[in-house]
Enzyme design. Sequence first.
Site, PDB file in Angstrom:
ATOM      1  N   GLU A  49      10.125  -5.510  -1.944  1.00 12.17           N
ATOM      2  CA  GLU A  49       8.990  -5.478  -2.572  1.00 12.17           C
ATOM      3  C   GLU A  49       8.496  -6.479  -3.725  1.00 12.17           C
ATOM      4  O   GLU A  49       9.384  -6.576  -4.574  1.00 12.17           O
ATOM      5  CB  GLU A  49       9.155  -3.997  -3.113  1.00 12.17           C
ATOM      6  CG  GLU A  49       7.364  -3.303  -3.627  1.00 12.17           C
ATOM      7  CD  GLU A  49       7.650  -1.951  -3.701  1.00 12.17           C
ATOM      8  OE1 GLU A  49       6.615  -1.173  -3.379  1.00 12.17           O
ATOM      9  OE2 GLU A  49       8.597  -1.489  -4.316  1.00 12.17           O
ATOM     10  N   GLU A  79       7.478   6.919  -7.683  1.00  8.28           N
ATOM     11  CA  GLU A  79       6.867   5.310  -7.576  1.00  8.28           C
ATOM     12  C   GLU A  79       5.733   5.111  -8.561  1.00  8.28           C
ATOM     13  O   GLU A  79       5.769   3.443  -8.830  1.00  8.28           O
ATOM     14  CB  GLU A  79       5.550   5.985  -6.506  1.00  8.28           C
ATOM     15  CG  GLU A  79       6.289   6.243  -5.152  1.00  8.28           C
ATOM     16  CD  GLU A  79       6.982   4.944  -4.584  1.00  8.28           C
ATOM     17  OE1 GLU A  79       6.617   4.047  -4.806  1.00  8.28           O
ATOM     18  OE2 GLU A  79       7.763   5.280  -3.676  1.00  8.28           O
ATOM     19  N   ALA A 128       1.809   3.293  -5.108  1.00 10.01           N
ATOM     20  CA  ALA A 128       2.077   4.215  -4.123  1.00 10.01           C
ATOM     21  C   ALA A 128       3.299   4.298  -3.296  1.00 10.01           C
ATOM     22  O   ALA A 128       3.877   3.149  -3.531  1.00 10.01           O
ATOM     23  CB  ALA A 128       0.646   4.528  -3.276  1.00 10.01           C
ATOM     24  N   GLU A 150       7.222   1.045  -9.261  1.00  6.81           N
ATOM     25  CA  GLU A 150       6.133  -0.007  -9.251  1.00  6.81           C
ATOM     26  C   GLU A 150       5.333  -0.799 -10.513  1.00  6.81           C
ATOM     27  O   GLU A 150       5.071  -1.842 -10.522  1.00  6.81           O
ATOM     28  CB  GLU A 150       5.084   0.384  -8.179  1.00  6.81           C
ATOM     29  CG  GLU A 150       5.565   0.742  -6.996  1.00  6.81           C
ATOM     30  CD  GLU A 150       4.505   0.800  -5.994  1.00  6.81           C
ATOM     31  OE1 GLU A 150       3.243   0.812  -6.140  1.00  6.81           O
ATOM     32  OE2 GLU A 150       4.961   1.154  -4.736  1.00  6.81           O
ATOM     33  N   GLU A 164      13.909  -3.793  -2.776  1.00  6.58           N
ATOM     34  CA  GLU A 164      14.398  -5.255  -2.718  1.00  6.58           C
ATOM     35  C   GLU A 164      13.501  -6.030  -2.026  1.00  6.58           C
ATOM     36  O   GLU A 164      13.376  -7.269  -1.979  1.00  6.58           O
ATOM     37  CB  GLU A 164      15.779  -5.420  -2.398  1.00  6.58           C
ATOM     38  CG  GLU A 164      16.267  -4.703  -1.105  1.00  6.58           C
ATOM     39  CD  GLU A 164      17.584  -4.661  -0.602  1.00  6.58           C
ATOM     40  OE1 GLU A 164      17.934  -4.867   0.426  1.00  6.58           O
ATOM     41  OE2 GLU A 164      18.580  -4.220  -1.585  1.00  6.58           O
ATOM     42  N   GLU A 214      -1.632   9.234  21.734  1.00  6.68           N
ATOM     43  CA  GLU A 214      -0.837   8.593  20.801  1.00  6.68           C
ATOM     44  C   GLU A 214      -0.801   9.017  19.355  1.00  6.68           C
ATOM     45  O   GLU A 214      -1.800   9.172  18.811  1.00  6.68           O
ATOM     46  CB  GLU A 214      -1.117   7.268  21.012  1.00  6.68           C
ATOM     47  CG  GLU A 214      -1.043   6.654  22.766  1.00  6.68           C
ATOM     48  CD  GLU A 214      -1.586   5.278  22.868  1.00  6.68           C
ATOM     49  OE1 GLU A 214      -2.294   4.723  21.974  1.00  6.68           O
ATOM     50  OE2 GLU A 214      -1.534   4.845  23.721  1.00  6.68           O
ATOM     51  N   ARG A 219      -0.006  -7.301   2.125  1.00  9.85           N
ATOM     52  CA  ARG A 219      -0.027  -6.482   3.092  1.00  9.85           C
ATOM     53  C   ARG A 219      -0.087  -7.154   4.534  1.00  9.85           C
ATOM     54  O   ARG A 219      -1.073  -7.717   5.034  1.00  9.85           O
ATOM     55  CB  ARG A 219      -1.202  -5.737   3.076  1.00  9.85           C
ATOM     56  CG  ARG A 219      -1.161  -4.655   1.793  1.00  9.85           C
ATOM     57  CD  ARG A 219      -0.028  -3.703   1.923  1.00  9.85           C
ATOM     58  NE  ARG A 219      -0.030  -2.526   0.722  1.00  9.85           N
ATOM     59  CZ  ARG A 219       1.066  -1.791   0.575  1.00  9.85           C
ATOM     60  NH1 ARG A 219       2.139  -2.241   1.043  1.00  9.85           N
ATOM     61  NH2 ARG A 219       1.028  -0.903  -0.399  1.00  9.85           N
ATOM     62  N   PRO A 228      -6.729  10.612  10.780  1.00 10.58           N
ATOM     63  CA  PRO A 228      -6.285  11.854  11.599  1.00 10.58           C
ATOM     64  C   PRO A 228      -6.599  11.518  13.105  1.00 10.58           C
ATOM     65  O   PRO A 228      -6.099  12.581  13.749  1.00 10.58           O
ATOM     66  CB  PRO A 228      -7.348  12.965  10.832  1.00 10.58           C
ATOM     67  CG  PRO A 228      -8.316  12.441  10.204  1.00 10.58           C
ATOM     68  CD  PRO A 228      -7.798  11.148   9.759  1.00 10.58           C
ATOM     69  N   GLY A 229      -7.371  10.583  13.500  1.00 10.33           N
ATOM     70  CA  GLY A 229      -7.318  10.571  14.925  1.00 10.33           C
ATOM     71  C   GLY A 229      -6.310  10.053  15.641  1.00 10.33           C
ATOM     72  O   GLY A 229      -6.318  10.063  16.873  1.00 10.33           O
TER      73      GLY A 229
END
Length: 193
Positions: free
Chosen positions: A149, A101, A85, A105, A147, A48, A73, A123-124
């Site tokens: 954020e 950015e 970021a 920000e 808008e 996946e 978050r 990376p998994g």
Amino acid sequence: MSKHDSNFADSPLFEEVTLETKSIFKGNIISLEVDTVTLPDGSQATREIVRHPGAVAVLAIQDEKMVVVEQYRKPLGKSQVEIPAGKLDAGERPEDAARRELEEETGYKTETLVHLGSFYTSPGFADEIIHLYAAEQLIAGEMHTDEDEFLEVSALTLTEAYDAIRAGRISDAKTINAVYAWQLRQLTGKWPV
């Protein structure tokens, strides 16, 4: 010399060959695929994979303080303190995205960026890569957030940044990586590149 002593960058050691890719989801930021692969021993497995366009992050230093943003978050269910970021737009150069950015920000602009390195976040299961830059000699300007954020800009000393890490207010890899790079800069007088 064993087969494991080869050049890592060019080594196909344990390579998995893709037999089939199924697109499961395509969103605004990520997409999800399920690959059927042949393993090195000839057996098959599924992987996946989250596809991401890549991102940039900026360690911006102003008056011996690291410029940070605090925002909620949703995946974590809490607010976090992070360096500025954001994701790369299609065809955008990472350096251009870093400047964009930073200004969007925080309102700050810079003429000088130092590329500190690039790293994969998970990376998994994901191909997201973040290009980390340092910026000094900041020029104050106006924020242009998206808008959807909502964030607050502030600045931390190195000691305050480590306190925020210990308190769990800073817990993302890009910001922790930036704090370590900043500490090296303070100890050696140069960026670790």
